[in-house]
Design a protein around this motif. Structure first.
Motif, short mmCIF file in Angstrom:
data_model
loop_
_atom_site.label_atom_id
_atom_site.label_comp_id
_atom_site.label_asym_id
_atom_site.label_seq_id
_atom_site.Cartn_x
_atom_site.Cartn_y
_atom_site.Cartn_z
N HIS A 21 9.26 14.77 3.77
CA HIS A 21 9.78 14.86 2.40
C HIS A 21 9.67 13.50 1.71
O HIS A 21 9.30 13.42 0.53
N GLU A 22 9.97 12.45 2.45
CA GLU A 22 9.86 11.10 1.89
C GLU A 22 8.41 10.78 1.52
O GLU A 22 8.14 10.16 0.49
N LEU A 23 7.47 11.21 2.37
CA LEU A 23 6.06 11.01 2.06
C LEU A 23 5.69 11.71 0.76
O LEU A 23 5.01 11.13 -0.10
N CYS A 24 6.13 12.96 0.59
CA CYS A 24 5.80 13.70 -0.63
C CYS A 24 6.40 13.03 -1.86
O CYS A 24 5.74 12.95 -2.91
N LYS A 25 7.62 12.54 -1.75
CA LYS A 25 8.25 11.87 -2.89
C LYS A 25 7.52 10.56 -3.22
O LYS A 25 7.39 10.19 -4.39
N ASP A 26 7.04 9.88 -2.20
CA ASP A 26 6.27 8.66 -2.41
C ASP A 26 4.98 8.99 -3.18
O ASP A 26 4.62 8.30 -4.15
N ILE A 27 4.31 10.06 -2.78
CA ILE A 27 3.08 10.46 -3.46
C ILE A 27 3.37 10.90 -4.89
O ILE A 27 2.61 10.60 -5.82
N GLU A 28 4.49 11.61 -5.09
CA GLU A 28 4.87 12.02 -6.44
C GLU A 28 4.99 10.84 -7.39
O GLU A 28 4.63 10.92 -8.57
N THR A 29 5.52 9.73 -6.88
CA THR A 29 5.71 8.55 -7.71
C THR A 29 4.39 8.06 -8.27
O THR A 29 4.31 7.63 -9.43
N MET A 51 0.85 -1.20 0.00
CA MET A 51 0.00 0.00 0.00
C MET A 51 0.89 1.25 0.00
O MET A 51 1.82 1.36 0.80
N THR A 52 0.63 2.20 -0.90
CA THR A 52 1.42 3.42 -0.98
C THR A 52 0.84 4.49 -0.07
O THR A 52 -0.29 4.37 0.44
N ALA A 53 1.60 5.58 0.11
CA ALA A 53 1.11 6.69 0.92
C ALA A 53 -0.15 7.28 0.32
O ALA A 53 -1.10 7.63 1.04
N LEU A 54 -0.19 7.40 -1.01
CA LEU A 54 -1.37 7.99 -1.66
C LEU A 54 -2.60 7.12 -1.44
O LEU A 54 -3.68 7.63 -1.10
N SER A 55 -2.46 5.81 -1.61
CA SER A 55 -3.62 4.93 -1.43
C SER A 55 -4.09 4.92 0.02
O SER A 55 -5.28 4.78 0.30
N THR A 56 -3.16 5.08 0.96
CA THR A 56 -3.55 5.17 2.36
C THR A 56 -4.41 6.40 2.61
O THR A 56 -5.41 6.34 3.34
N LEU A 57 -4.07 7.50 1.96
CA LEU A 57 -4.80 8.75 2.18
C LEU A 57 -6.13 8.80 1.44
O LEU A 57 -7.13 9.26 1.99
N VAL A 58 -6.14 8.34 0.18
CA VAL A 58 -7.34 8.55 -0.65
C VAL A 58 -8.08 7.27 -0.98
O VAL A 58 -9.12 7.30 -1.64
#
Length: 383
Positions: A113-121, A1-8
């Protein structure tokens, strides 16, 4: 599970059903991201980082407070500085009902910053993060819309978001709106809640009886205008458009009938240039995409641990090498050009990590490629 999928939630469903269209509220979703950002983190940034404007803004009742009310003269080594945020003044304004905004705070907190880069991916667009710290009964800004899609994460306390059912096309950043004449929906955010707000959706944000901290993750989407402008600028630097306009008193009259010819040349050149590599270069060649996550880069150099063929190797999160038409790539703000075998390796690593031994049939060549990628800050090795 990615950071983006966790959030949205489901990312494909988010893209098709919500992105750019409508709000999404997910109570408690951020609780699955431990150590996201804490009150202690924010206190450390505000009081112990020698922040300078415009990295901090302070606003109250719809007005931005002039920076001279919360900065003081300071020194950095032998340099005299006049724009360093005075934490005592900033906190005094906070106690008086003002909201403190910490801009691009992800650059000061490695885990964020790592979270933002994960979401960028997942998104393919640059992402940054701001923090809004508000006292009770506060309203920092009037009804406005943002030029970015935003994902709100409530960190501390609660906040009331009023979203208006009207998307403003081509919104400017922070555009203040009046006489909306649209219905609205209220969202009461509590700690751990996530709220997605599309770009251009008007909103009004207030606190009630408690103080509040929320994190705004901004998706700095590139527009078609941005892409076509970048491609056009490349084309217009060619010799075909370098000729001077005719001379004389009637330049405009003589040139007007010729515009169609050059517009046609430009259109044909755009179509001819619309290859994946060319478009990739424009999209990922922006400053925001120039560097991946640098955390651990110095430690890697300091320890200089040898690379083994059995080590996994992967691109650093947020690394988007820009490929050129000759099979090579350019990366970083300095425009460093790298050999073909490095470019091909980066292409392969876009699909996921590999073992160092898989980079080349020749073990020595595989180790050489891995060593180059690590030293350039493009890749990491090890678990």
């Amino acid at each position: 599970m990615t950071a983006l999928s966790t959030l949205v939630g489901d990312v494909d469903e988010f893209f098709s059903g919500y992105l750019g269209r409508t709000a999404l509220h997910r109570p408690g979703a951020a609780s699955e991201l431990p150590n996201l950002i804490s009150v202690e983190d924010i206190d450390r940034v505000l009081t112990g980082s020698a922040l300078r404007t415009p990295g901090v803004r302070i606003a109250k009742d719809g007005a931005v407070i002039p920076a001279d009310r919360y900065v003081s003269k300071s020194t950095l080594g032998y340099a005299d500085l006049g724009d360093v945020v005075d934490p005592v003044k900033a906190v005094r304004l906070f106690r008086g009902g003002a909201t403190i905004v910490l801009g691009t705070v992800n650059l000061l907190l490695p885990h964020l910053h790592e979270l933002c880069k994960d979401i960028e991916t997942d998104l393919g667009h640059p992402v940054d993060a701001n923090v809004y710290a508000a006292p009770p009964h506060a309203r920092a800004f009037e009804v406005h819309c943002d030029a970015q899609d935003i994902i709100i994460v409530q960190i501390h306390g609660g906040k009331r978001w009023e979203l208006f059912d009207a998307i403003v096309p081509n919104p400017g950043g922070g555009k203040v709106l009046t006489d909306l004449g649209a219905s609205s929906s209220l969202y009461e955010l509590r700690e751990g809640d996530v709220l997605y707000v599309p770009r251009g959706m008007p909103h009004l944000v207030r606190t009630a009886d408690s103080s509040s901290i929320h994190l705004t993750i901004s998706i700095n989407t590139m527009t078609w205008a941005d892409l076509l402008r970048g491609m056009t600028q490349e084309i217009l630097r060619s010799d075909a458009f370098a000729g001077a306009l005719p001379l004389g008193r009637d330049v405009a009259e003589r040139v007007a009938p010729m515009v169609g010819k050059y517009a046609g040349l430009l259109s044909a050149a755009l179509i001819d240039r619309a290859t994946p590599d060319s478009v990739h270069r424009i999209i990922y060649g922006r400053t925001a995409f120039a560097d991946g996550l640098g955390t651990g880069l110095f430690r890697q150099a300091l320890l200089d641990e040898p690379i083994a063929l059995s080590d996994p190797i992967s691109l650093r999160p947020g690394t988007w090498p820009v490929f050129t038409g000759d099979g090579r790539l350019t990366t970083g703000p300095g425009g460093l050009r790298l050999p073909r075998e490095i470019a091909e390796t980066c292409r392969r690593l876009h699909d996921g990590p590999l073992k160092v031994a898989e980079l080349s049939p020749a073990p020595e060549e595989a180790l050489k490629i891995a060593d180059t990628l690590v030293k350039l800050g493009l890749c990491t090795t090890g678990s």
